[in-house]
Write a protein that holds these residues in place. Structure first.
Motif, PDB file in Angstrom:
ATOM      1  N   ILE A  44       0.840  -1.186   0.110  1.00 28.05           N
ATOM      2  CA  ILE A  44      -0.141   0.073   0.068  1.00 28.05           C
ATOM      3  C   ILE A  44       0.875   1.178   0.062  1.00 28.05           C
ATOM      4  N   SER A  45       2.177   1.243   0.060  1.00 25.18           N
ATOM      5  CA  SER A  45       2.996   2.313   0.236  1.00 25.18           C
ATOM      6  C   SER A  45       3.419   3.210  -0.878  1.00 25.18           C
ATOM      7  N   ASP A  46       3.485   2.833  -2.164  1.00 24.66           N
ATOM      8  CA  ASP A  46       3.911   3.513  -3.221  1.00 24.66           C
ATOM      9  C   ASP A  46       5.480   3.623  -3.045  1.00 24.66           C
ATOM     10  N   VAL A  47       5.881   3.075  -2.129  1.00 28.14           N
ATOM     11  CA  VAL A  47       7.699   3.306  -1.867  1.00 28.14           C
ATOM     12  C   VAL A  47       8.206   1.912  -1.873  1.00 28.14           C
ATOM     13  N   PRO A  71      -0.611   8.011   2.448  1.00 31.91           N
ATOM     14  CA  PRO A  71      -1.077   8.238   3.906  1.00 31.91           C
ATOM     15  C   PRO A  71      -1.402   6.857   4.478  1.00 31.91           C
ATOM     16  N   GLU A  72      -1.998   5.845   3.582  1.00 27.58           N
ATOM     17  CA  GLU A  72      -2.360   4.667   4.303  1.00 27.58           C
ATOM     18  C   GLU A  72      -1.116   3.991   4.999  1.00 27.58           C
ATOM     19  N   ALA A  73      -0.215   4.066   4.000  1.00 25.06           N
ATOM     20  CA  ALA A  73       1.161   3.400   4.789  1.00 25.06           C
ATOM     21  C   ALA A  73       1.527   3.915   5.836  1.00 25.06           C
ATOM     22  N   VAL A  74       1.501   5.323   5.983  1.00 23.68           N
ATOM     23  CA  VAL A  74       1.968   6.056   7.034  1.00 23.68           C
ATOM     24  C   VAL A  74       1.306   5.847   8.317  1.00 23.68           C
ATOM     25  N   ASN A  75      -0.104   5.592   8.042  1.00 23.81           N
ATOM     26  CA  ASN A  75      -0.914   5.175   9.337  1.00 23.81           C
ATOM     27  C   ASN A  75      -0.709   3.710   9.527  1.00 23.81           C
ATOM     28  N   LEU A  76      -0.552   2.772   8.745  1.00 27.67           N
ATOM     29  CA  LEU A  76       0.018   1.408   8.784  1.00 27.67           C
ATOM     30  C   LEU A  76       1.278   1.154   9.701  1.00 27.67           C
TER      31      LEU A  76
END
Length: 187
Positions: A44-47, A71-76
Motif C-alpha cells: 500500500i505504500s507506493d515506496v 497516507p495509508e502506509a503512514v498510518n500502518l
C-alpha cells in the motif's frame, strides 16, 4: 562502570538454555509478524519496503521515501508497525545478549573483561530505537520534510546495521574460539 557490572551479572545469572530458547521463539515470532506487516506496507505504500530493512541509504533516498509514501502506509507504520517494532529490538537484544553470555559462561572466568561482550546487542538497540523515533517524527511531520532529521535517520540506520553485524561477528568469534579450545582439549 558499576552499573554495567550489575547488568552483566544480572544477564549471567539469568542466562539459561530455556531462557535463550524462549527469547529465540519470541524473536522469530516478532520477525514473522513484522515481515507480514512489511509486506502489507509494501503493498500500500507506493515506496516499497520500510526504511528499517534497508542496510544503508542516503538522506536523499529517505527524503524521496517520505515524499512518495501514501497516507495509508503512514498510518500502518505509525499504528501497527512501529508498535510491534518497539518489542522486536528488546527481544533480539536479549536473545543475543543471553546467547553471548551462555557461550562465555562455559570458558571465561567471571572477572574476564570479555563478559562485557554481552552488552554489545544493547548498542544496536539504541540505534534501532533512534531510527524508529526519527522515522515516526518524520512521518508525523509530513508533508514537511526536515532534512536534518532525515540525515539523523540515515546515520542511525547505518550504525544500527554496523552494530548488528558486530554482534554476528562477536558470536562467530566466540564460537570459533570455543571450537578451537575444544579441539585442543581432545588432542
Amino acid at each position: 562502570m558499576k552499573f554495567l557490572k550489575i547488568v552483566v551479572k544480572t544477564i549471567n545469572r539469568n542466562t539459561t538454555l530455556k531462557m535463550i530458547l524462549v527469547l529465540l521463539v519470541l524473536t522469530v515470532c516478532l520477525m514473522v509478524f513484522l515481515s507480514v506487516l512489511g509486506q502489507e506496507f509494501s503493498r500500500i505504500s507506493d515506496v516499497g519496503t520500510t526504511l528499517d530493512v534497508n542496510y544503508f541509504y542516503s538522506a536523499r533516498y529517505a527524503q524521496s521515501f517520505f515524499e512518495q509514501i501514501s497516507p495509508e502506509a503512514v498510518n500502518l507504520y505509525l499504528y501497527r508497525f512501529a508498535v510491534a517494532d518497539t518489542f522486536f529490538p528488546i527481544c533480539y537484544s536479549l536473545f543475543f545478549s543471553f546467547l553471548i553470555s551462555h557461550i562465555l559462561k562455559k570458558k571465561q572466568p567471571k572477572s574476564s573483561r570479555s563478559q562485557y561482550l554481552c552488552l554489545v546487542p544493547f548498542v544496536t538497540v539504541f540505534f534501532d530505537y533512534s531510527e524508529n523515533i526519527f522515522t515516526i517524527i518524520a512521518m508525523r511531520s509530513l508533508p514537511d520534510i526536515n532534512m536534518f532529521l532525515v540525515r539523523l535517520l540515515s546515520i542511525s540506520s547505518s550504525i544500527k546495521w554496523v552494530t548488528f553485524l558486530s554482534i554476528i561477528l562477536v558470536l562467530l568469534w566466540l564460537i570459533i574460539k570455543k571450537q578451537s579450545e575444544t579441539c585442543e582439549t581432545y588432542q
